[in-house]
Motif scaffolding. Sequence first.
Motif, PDB file in Angstrom:
ATOM      1  N   THR A  19      67.430  37.462  34.650  1.00 22.32           N
ATOM      2  CA  THR A  19      66.591  38.576  35.091  1.00 22.32           C
ATOM      3  C   THR A  19      66.540  39.682  34.033  1.00 22.32           C
ATOM      4  O   THR A  19      65.502  40.332  33.854  1.00 22.32           O
ATOM      5  N   ASN A  20      67.645  39.870  33.320  1.00 21.93           N
ATOM      6  CA  ASN A  20      67.616  40.818  32.202  1.00 21.93           C
ATOM      7  C   ASN A  20      66.626  40.361  31.133  1.00 21.93           C
ATOM      8  O   ASN A  20      65.965  41.185  30.484  1.00 21.93           O
ATOM      9  N   ASP A  61      66.907  30.633  24.850  1.00 21.93           N
ATOM     10  CA  ASP A  61      67.188  32.060  24.889  1.00 21.93           C
ATOM     11  C   ASP A  61      66.578  32.647  26.155  1.00 21.93           C
ATOM     12  O   ASP A  61      65.502  32.215  26.594  1.00 21.93           O
ATOM     13  N   ALA A  62      67.250  33.621  26.757  1.00 19.55           N
ATOM     14  CA  ALA A  62      66.781  34.185  28.026  1.00 19.55           C
ATOM     15  C   ALA A  62      65.373  34.753  27.908  1.00 19.55           C
ATOM     16  O   ALA A  62      64.544  34.577  28.810  1.00 19.55           O
ATOM     17  N   LYS A  63      65.072  35.409  26.791  1.00 23.86           N
ATOM     18  CA  LYS A  63      63.733  35.983  26.626  1.00 23.86           C
ATOM     19  C   LYS A  63      62.678  34.902  26.424  1.00 23.86           C
ATOM     20  O   LYS A  63      61.559  35.019  26.925  1.00 23.86           O
ATOM     21  N   ASP A  64      63.035  33.841  25.727  1.00 21.51           N
ATOM     22  CA  ASP A  64      62.090  32.743  25.543  1.00 21.51           C
ATOM     23  C   ASP A  64      61.781  32.069  26.872  1.00 21.51           C
ATOM     24  O   ASP A  64      60.622  31.737  27.165  1.00 21.51           O
ATOM     25  N   ALA A  65      62.824  31.857  27.681  1.00 22.36           N
ATOM     26  CA  ALA A  65      62.623  31.255  29.007  1.00 22.36           C
ATOM     27  C   ALA A  65      61.743  32.154  29.870  1.00 22.36           C
ATOM     28  O   ALA A  65      60.848  31.681  30.585  1.00 22.36           O
ATOM     29  N   ALA A  66      61.996  33.461  29.806  1.00 25.10           N
ATOM     30  CA  ALA A  66      61.217  34.410  30.596  1.00 25.10           C
ATOM     31  C   ALA A  66      59.762  34.439  30.138  1.00 25.10           C
ATOM     32  O   ALA A  66      58.841  34.460  30.965  1.00 25.10           O
ATOM     33  N   LYS A  67      59.554  34.431  28.845  1.00 23.18           N
ATOM     34  CA  LYS A  67      58.191  34.479  28.309  1.00 23.18           C
ATOM     35  C   LYS A  67      57.393  33.260  28.758  1.00 23.18           C
ATOM     36  O   LYS A  67      56.223  33.372  29.159  1.00 23.18           O
ATOM     37  N   GLU A  68      58.018  32.082  28.721  1.00 21.72           N
ATOM     38  CA  GLU A  68      57.347  30.858  29.164  1.00 21.72           C
ATOM     39  C   GLU A  68      56.987  30.944  30.640  1.00 21.72           C
ATOM     40  O   GLU A  68      55.877  30.592  31.049  1.00 21.72           O
ATOM     41  N   TRP A  69      57.934  31.429  31.461  1.00 28.86           N
ATOM     42  CA  TRP A  69      57.685  31.520  32.904  1.00 28.86           C
ATOM     43  C   TRP A  69      56.569  32.527  33.185  1.00 28.86           C
ATOM     44  O   TRP A  69      55.682  32.277  34.011  1.00 28.86           O
ATOM     45  N   LEU A  70      56.583  33.646  32.500  1.00 31.97           N
ATOM     46  CA  LEU A  70      55.569  34.672  32.714  1.00 31.97           C
ATOM     47  C   LEU A  70      54.177  34.168  32.332  1.00 31.97           C
ATOM     48  O   LEU A  70      53.192  34.463  33.019  1.00 31.97           O
ATOM     49  N   ALA A  71      54.102  33.411  31.259  1.00 29.70           N
ATOM     50  CA  ALA A  71      52.809  32.869  30.846  1.00 29.70           C
ATOM     51  C   ALA A  71      52.235  31.937  31.898  1.00 29.70           C
ATOM     52  O   ALA A  71      51.010  31.829  32.046  1.00 29.70           O
ATOM     53  N   GLN A  72      53.113  31.285  32.645  1.00 27.79           N
ATOM     54  CA  GLN A  72      52.680  30.340  33.675  1.00 27.79           C
ATOM     55  C   GLN A  72      52.488  30.998  35.038  1.00 27.79           C
ATOM     56  O   GLN A  72      51.987  30.352  35.964  1.00 27.79           O
ATOM     57  N   ASN A  73      52.880  32.264  35.160  1.00 21.63           N
ATOM     58  CA  ASN A  73      52.816  32.962  36.448  1.00 21.63           C
ATOM     59  C   ASN A  73      52.191  34.349  36.291  1.00 21.63           C
ATOM     60  O   ASN A  73      52.851  35.368  36.545  1.00 21.63           O
ATOM     61  N   PRO A  74      50.916  34.407  35.918  1.00 25.77           N
ATOM     62  CA  PRO A  74      50.279  35.712  35.692  1.00 25.77           C
ATOM     63  C   PRO A  74      50.185  36.580  36.937  1.00 25.77           C
ATOM     64  O   PRO A  74      50.124  37.805  36.825  1.00 25.77           O
ATOM     65  N   ASP A  75      50.185  35.954  38.130  1.00 27.53           N
ATOM     66  CA  ASP A  75      50.126  36.760  39.354  1.00 27.53           C
ATOM     67  C   ASP A  75      51.361  37.652  39.485  1.00 27.53           C
ATOM     68  O   ASP A  75      51.274  38.770  40.019  1.00 27.53           O
ATOM     69  N   ALA A  76      52.500  37.153  39.029  1.00 25.44           N
ATOM     70  CA  ALA A  76      53.723  37.957  39.071  1.00 25.44           C
ATOM     71  C   ALA A  76      53.572  39.191  38.189  1.00 25.44           C
ATOM     72  O   ALA A  76      54.020  40.287  38.542  1.00 25.44           O
ATOM     73  N   ILE A  77      52.919  39.020  37.052  1.00 26.55           N
ATOM     74  CA  ILE A  77      52.707  40.153  36.140  1.00 26.55           C
ATOM     75  C   ILE A  77      51.864  41.222  36.828  1.00 26.55           C
ATOM     76  O   ILE A  77      52.171  42.416  36.757  1.00 26.55           O
TER      77      ILE A  77
END
Length: 309
Positions: free
Chosen positions: A42-43, A268-284
């Motif tokens: 989450t960080n 890396d935590a940020k790489d994992a987060a970036k990938e997830w965010l790219a796939q979940n734009p509604d969350a953004i």
Amino acid sequence: MKALTMTAALLAATALPALADDAATCGTVRYSDPGWTDITATNGVAAVLLESLGYTPDIATLSVPVGYEALKNGQTDLFLGNWMPAQQKFRDDLDAAGTIDVLAQNLEGAKFTLAVNKAGADAGVTDFADLDAQKDAFGGKIYGIEPGAPANQSIQAMIEADEFGLGDWELVESGEQAMLAQVSRSGDSPVVFLAWAPHPMNEAIDITYLSGGDKQFGPDFGGATVHTLARKEWVAACPNAARLFSQLVFDVPMENVLMGKILDDGADAKDAAKEWLAQNPDAIDTWLDGVTTLDGRPGADAVKAAVAG
């Protein structure tokens, strides 16, 4: 996202102004990581969002007690890992000081208590009260996480009080990864250890959570919620960043995915987060509602552009 609770939505809509510009002094956002993969995940999400908005995340690796002292003393601004009720005594201390705001309940459906591997369950251990009869099989050891963690303190207090006849058992303190490595190495030998959700261990290990630990860990197998805490002064000084964190709410399946990327794939935590965010734009869109970049541009657009690259 379903995990965005009405409480968080109301807080975001009423407690913090929309499109609030932060001063340049808010550019660095300081928060801590106790070394738990769920909080690392989450960080990492928070770091990607902050960087996309023009902020600089400053994440310090601090044990739970030290992290709370840092927040209380103004050395950090935020903490995304306030597990309740396990960390109640730390919250009591902060609440008494009157310097902390609870920005969000960022996770529900979590649990945290003692568990056994398949060999332990096969030995008939499904409850705290079953352990002592199988002491020799378990080597008289309970495997915990890092020294100073509230869960370890609960286990040690249980041992010192000879609850469930465990007075002659030993708590083995280590980090999360060392504990799970011990479980993996155990093979057909029973082992009892701290287990929790969200965590990919629930997919990788045949886990039986133990009943009977309501006094030590709370009901429903240590059923827990996780909260985001922030310094009141920081919230007042940096309302735009504070609005982001008031809306940053996760769910167990999402965290399981991110933690699996980190633990199993070595991401890396940020790489994992970036990938997830790219796939979940509604969350953004949900998390960035009414949030701007540090220089006042629409936040959601900035984040989507950053994670798409």
